[in-house]
Design a protein around this motif. Structure first.
Motif, PDB file in Angstrom:
ATOM      1  N   VAL A   1     -57.150 -33.548  18.792  1.00 22.40           N
ATOM      2  CA  VAL A   1     -57.152 -34.970  18.427  1.00 22.40           C
ATOM      3  C   VAL A   1     -58.494 -35.604  18.765  1.00 22.40           C
ATOM      4  O   VAL A   1     -59.050 -36.387  17.970  1.00 22.40           O
TER       5      VAL A   1
ATOM      6  N   SER B   1     -61.171 -37.233  16.109  1.00 24.60           N
ATOM      7  CA  SER B   1     -61.675 -38.603  16.234  1.00 24.60           C
ATOM      8  C   SER B   1     -63.199 -38.638  16.162  1.00 24.60           C
ATOM      9  O   SER B   1     -63.790 -39.501  15.492  1.00 24.60           O
TER      10      SER B   1
ATOM     11  N   SER C   1     -64.304 -37.916  12.572  1.00 29.38           N
ATOM     12  CA  SER C   1     -64.049 -39.089  11.721  1.00 29.38           C
ATOM     13  C   SER C   1     -65.107 -40.162  11.948  1.00 29.38           C
ATOM     14  O   SER C   1     -65.588 -40.787  10.987  1.00 29.38           O
TER      15      SER C   1
ATOM     16  N   SER D   1     -62.054 -31.245   9.859  1.00 30.83           N
ATOM     17  CA  SER D   1     -60.954 -32.163  10.172  1.00 30.83           C
ATOM     18  C   SER D   1     -59.619 -31.592   9.698  1.00 30.83           C
ATOM     19  O   SER D   1     -58.608 -31.685  10.395  1.00 30.83           O
TER      20      SER D   1
END
Length: 233
Positions: free
Chosen positions: A186, A190, A193, A31
């Motif tokens: 991005v 996501s 995460s 990340s």
């Protein structure tokens, strides 16, 4: 036997939790890498695409103003002094050279570097043509000066503007590529995460199950109590 079973279960849980922790740490590092890539993409969009695009706008403005100054001098009835016009053209040339220098400091792809080199050659050629035009005027050959300004001068000026348009098109293309790369990063961030949150939930559930099983094993049941009382009799 029960303690042996408990130890085995704890070892399995420890390996499971250790694997989950490794996955969480790996996801965190990935990340951070994605966030750095996103930051680099947006920095490049500003420094290497937006700034050059603005520079191209200023270059275009200086070129048109320079040509307009010489055109006004050649075709107006009330002319300014040749020295004054020459000083104006030289000031525009210095401004153009400064803008090109700032453009060269940005990151240039191969096609962009070629187009910029061609633009520099065209601006130098056009500046020499302006010098010839002013020399003809100084020698009293105003008609020849106008003809040179209108025919070969217009073609050279048009080629210079085409080089700038090509550079502007490259900025747009590279900018779109950077935006696509940012969107991919991005999306990857996501997903990672979401997986990290899922792993954290799984870890919590495993811990709850371990605590509950430990309490069940340690707490004697009613049958066990009865057998203990029977042995006492």
């Amino acid at each position: 036997m029960k303690w042996s079973f408990v130890i085995q279960q704890k070892l399995k849980a420890a390996f499971l939790l250790g694997g989950i922790m490794v996955l969480i740490i790996g996801g965190t590092m990935l990340s951070r890498y994605n966030v750095q890539d996103i930051d680099q993409c947006f920095s490049s969009i500003y420094k290497d695409r937006l700034v050059p695009a603005t520079t191209i706008l200023y270059l275009t403005e200086n070129l048109y103003r320079k040509r307009l100054s010489l055109e006004t001098y050649l075709f107006s009835e009330k002319r300014e002094s040749p020295a004054r016009v020459k000083a104006q053209l030289q000031a525009y040339d210095r401004s153009i050279d400064s803008l090109i220098h700032s453009f060269e400091k940005t990151y240039l792809v191969d096609q962009e570097a070629k187009s910029l080199h061609a633009f520099k050659s065209q601006t130098a050629q056009y500046a020499r043509l302006e010098g010839h035009v002013l020399a003809l005027c100084a020698n009293g050959l105003a008609g020849d000066a106008r003809e040179m300004f209108s025919a070969p001068g217009a073609a050279t000026f048009e080629s210079t503007i085409l080089n700038l348009n090509e550079l502007a098109g490259i900025q747009s293309t590279i900018g779109k590529d950077l935006m696509r790369a940012s969107k991919v990063n991005v999306a990857s961030f996501s997903i990672i995460s979401f997986l990290q949150i899922a792993l954290a939930i799984i870890t919590g559930l495993v811990v709850i199950v371990l605590i509950r099983n430990s309490q069940i094993i340690q707490k004697p049941g009613p049958d066990r109590k009865k057998s203990q009382y029977f042995n006492l009799n």
